[in-house]
Design an enzyme around this catalytic site. Structure first.
Site, short mmCIF file in Angstrom:
data_model
loop_
_atom_site.label_atom_id
_atom_site.label_comp_id
_atom_site.label_asym_id
_atom_site.label_seq_id
_atom_site.Cartn_x
_atom_site.Cartn_y
_atom_site.Cartn_z
N ARG A 1 0.85 -1.19 0.00
CA ARG A 1 0.00 0.00 0.00
C ARG A 1 0.87 1.22 0.00
NH1 ARG A 1 -4.82 0.38 4.18
NH2 ARG A 1 -3.22 0.06 5.73
N ASP B 1 2.70 -7.58 10.27
CA ASP B 1 3.62 -7.40 11.40
C ASP B 1 3.31 -8.37 12.53
OD1 ASP B 1 5.18 -5.46 10.26
OD2 ASP B 1 4.10 -3.77 11.17
N ASP C 1 -1.60 -4.29 12.33
CA ASP C 1 -1.02 -4.69 11.04
C ASP C 1 -0.87 -6.21 11.02
OD1 ASP C 1 1.06 -3.26 8.72
OD2 ASP C 1 1.11 -5.42 9.09
N THR D 1 -1.14 7.48 -0.66
CA THR D 1 -2.42 7.41 -1.38
C THR D 1 -3.28 6.23 -0.92
OG1 THR D 1 -1.51 5.96 -3.08
CG2 THR D 1 -1.29 8.33 -3.45
N1 URA Z 1 -3.82 -4.00 6.74
C1 URA Z 1 -3.58 -4.45 8.02
O1 URA Z 1 -2.67 -5.22 8.22
N2 URA Z 1 -4.35 -3.99 9.01
C2 URA Z 1 -5.37 -3.14 8.81
O2 URA Z 1 -6.05 -2.78 9.77
C3 URA Z 1 -5.61 -2.68 7.49
C4 URA Z 1 -4.83 -3.14 6.47
#
Ligand code: URA
Length: 215
Positions: free
Chosen positions: A110, A209, A206, A114
């Site tokens: 991502r 992570d 995340d 943006t």
């Molecule tokens: N990607 C993630 O890992 N967590 C989110 O909350 C949104 C996108």
């Protein structure tokens, strides 16, 4: 809560075992090893739902007692697509369920400004048009990665596509439905929305992570 309801295109998999495991995953205190194990288990359970209607055919067999006709899978080819990198966590559970499935990978990141999806890798098996494609990514947030990945899979020949996630935001569901109304979505939960960085709330942080312990 939110206004989204289950429909023929949005399947909310509300099995108590999945809900329980998902709550454990949401907790910030759950360590990476446990998070990984739970994601794999939920992947298997979601795969079970997403393959509920695949075709069967009858074959003749002999039990120790008699000859009989019984159902087996008709043998529709399958391809599991993992959207890197967090998709790999769900993929492990699905592969346990369907060990013979082929596997494709779509690398997306991502753009932090943006929030648009940028592709950096794509690899898929042949004859995608003959396969049921199950695309996995734990977080359907803005929907940009899901839409871009499915665009790419369709471009490579994919026709029958389903999307499996762990958590969906209303924004992502809308985006996916608008761009790919033919794609069925399987999710255990629809959360409230996104924060300014595109993270799902309340969410679980995340997913990549937490899966790989990179934070
Ligand atoms: N990607 C993630 O890992 N967590 C989110 O909350 C949104 C996108």
């Amino acid at each position: 809560m939110n206004q989204y309801q289950a429909s023929d295109k949005v399947i909310i998999v509300d099995h108590p075992l999945i809900q329980h495991k998902l709550t454990l995953m949401r907790s910030r205190d759950t360590p990476a090893a446990e998070f990984r194990r739970l994601l794999k288990e939920i992947g298997l359970l979601l795969g079970y739902e997403a393959t509920r209607d695949i075709a069967l055919t009858n074959i003749e067999i002999e039990t120790p007692l008699m000859r009989t006709t019984m159902p087996v899978l008709a043998g529709k080819k399958m391809c599991l697509f993992s959207i890197l990198r967090a998709g790999d966590g769900l993929l492990q559970g699905l592969l346990e369920l369907v060990p013979s499935a082929r596997v494709g990978h779509v690398g997306m990141y991502r753009d932090p400004k943006t929030l648009e999806a940028v592709e950096y890798y794509f690899k898929a098996p042949g004859k995608l048009d003959e396969r049921l494609c199950l695309v996995v990514d734990p977080m359907l947030a803005t929907g940009h990665s899901a839409v871009a990945a499915i665009n790419r899979i369709k471009q490579a020949g994919g026709k029958e596509i389903r999307f499996i996630c762990l958590l969906a935001a209303p924004e992502g569901i809308e985006e996916l439905g608008r761009s790919h109304p033919d794609v069925r979505l399987y999710t255990p939960a629809i959360d409230t929305g996104l924060n300014e960085k595109g993270y799902i709330l309340p969410g679980l942080g995340d997913a990549g992570d937490r899966l790989f312990g990179t934070k």
